[in-house]
Design an enzyme around this catalytic site. Structure first.
Site, PDB file in Angstrom:
ATOM      1  N   CYS A  45       0.880  -1.162   0.000  1.00 48.68           N
ATOM      2  CA  CYS A  45       0.000   0.000   0.000  1.00 48.68           C
ATOM      3  C   CYS A  45       0.924   1.220   0.000  1.00 48.68           C
ATOM      4  O   CYS A  45       1.572   1.521   1.000  1.00 48.68           O
ATOM      5  CB  CYS A  45      -0.860  -0.074   1.260  1.00 48.68           C
ATOM      6  SG  CYS A  45      -2.027   1.262   1.396  1.00 48.68           S
ATOM      7  N   CYS A  68     -11.636  19.195 -35.769  1.00 54.59           N
ATOM      8  CA  CYS A  68     -11.388  19.264 -34.324  1.00 54.59           C
ATOM      9  C   CYS A  68     -10.709  17.977 -33.842  1.00 54.59           C
ATOM     10  O   CYS A  68     -11.261  16.892 -33.984  1.00 54.59           O
ATOM     11  CB  CYS A  68     -12.718  19.452 -33.590  1.00 54.59           C
ATOM     12  SG  CYS A  68     -12.524  19.346 -31.812  1.00 54.59           S
TER      13      CYS A  68
END
Ligand SMILES: [Zn+2]
Length: 315
Positions: A141, A166
């Site tokens: 973690c 675009c």
């Protein structure tokens, strides 16, 4: 004379003992002679003073790109993206480390096991065992802030450049196409170095809104890319694309080499034979200037769909 010698000896012994004692105090001090990257106060709080970043806030929590995570402090390689998994605990989780990169140190209270960079002693987080998340029964973690990410070098890939109005809409279709590894949007074909979006919108940089498509030729082909290009915009429009009018919105294939050029010519010829008037320009690829971050993968980020591009099957 002898007395001075004795005092010096005692002083030397005293300093040696002090040094040994302070080295025992914290692991990080063992590495104090190494050259480290400069840390921000926020990074220092976690990496040096063993803090914990707030859950669900870290940069790498949902990060899924292929690559390697390095120690923020010393650049040692610590974790591979292939060992990262979703634990929903609020911090990036790995079920394995790069061999020898991470050292486990029991916390003073004996309840948890701290993990530190084996090279520089930087605090990374804690390791938990037997939780059943993956077969390895291991969860590193790790605070995002303790890490720095380097994306994997893409090998054996090809690159194509397309302008079709675009660039949000052009990229939308390419980033979903099978065999495409990575897409970016930017500018190409003009005469201004490192242009901003605003400069290009002034319509005098000569650049076209362009999408860089990196694909795996073992899975797809340049032909497939060219077909997708023509099938996702109006290549007959000469003054822009859809409602976007201006030279930066024109249709263009920037070919990287002669073989790409001949594929593009082949499909323009096929379209002519089908009766289309093709306004698409064909130009050699030049420097690709990547656009600002907020333009990248725009529709994926917004969770919406293009206003001026749609797929129409032709080939
Ligand atoms: Zn380190």
């Amino acid at each position: 004379m002898r007395r001075t010698y004795l005092v010096c000896m005692l002083a030397a012994m005293f300093f040696t003992m002090c040094a040994q004692e302070s080295q025992k105090k914290t692991t990080i001090n063992n590495f104090k002679n190494m050259e480290f990257n400069k840390l921000t106060p926020e990074e220092e709080k976690i990496i040096v003073h063993k803090g914990t970043e707030r859950p669900y806030t870290g940069e790498y929590l949902n990060h899924k790109t292929e690559g390697v995570y390095l120690c923020k402090r010393c650049d040692a390689e610590l974790y591979r993206s292939t060992d990262k998994f979703d634990s929903h605990c609020g911090w990036p989780s790995f079920d394995d480390e790069i061999a020898g990169a991470v050292k486990r140190v029991p916390d003073a209270d004996g309840r948890r096991t701290e993990i530190i960079c084996n090279n520089c002693g930087a605090h990374l987080g804690h390791v938990f065992l037997g939780e059943g998340f993956t077969d390895k029964q291991t969860r590193h973690c790790v605070n995002s802030i303790s890490l720095r990410f380097i994306p994997a070098k893409l090998e054996g890939v090809s690159t194509a450049y397309f302008a079709s109005g675009c660039f949000w809409g052009t990229e939308y279709f390419f980033m979903k196409a099978p065999g495409v590894k990575k897409t970016s949007v930017g500018f190409m074909g003009g005469h201004v170095e490192n242009p901003t979006y605003e400069e290009v919108c002034q319509k005098n940089t000569g650049h076209l809104e362009t999408t860089e498509v990196i694909f795996d030729p073992a899975v797809t082909s340049y032909e497939e890319m060219v077909k997708l290009f023509f099938e996702t915009h109006d290549f007959t429009q000469t003054d822009g694309q859809g409602p976007d009018i201006g030279p930066q919105y024109r249709s263009c294939i920037f070919y990287a080499d002669e073989s790409q050029k001949s594929v593009a010519e082949k499909y323009i010829h096929i379209l002519h034979e089908k009766g289309y008037r093709v306004a698409t320009m064909l130009k050699p690829a030049a420097t690709f200037w990547k656009a600002e971050d907020y333009h990248q993968q725009y529709y994926a980020y917004k969770g919406s769909t293009p206003y001026c591009h749609k797929y129409t099957k032709i080939f």
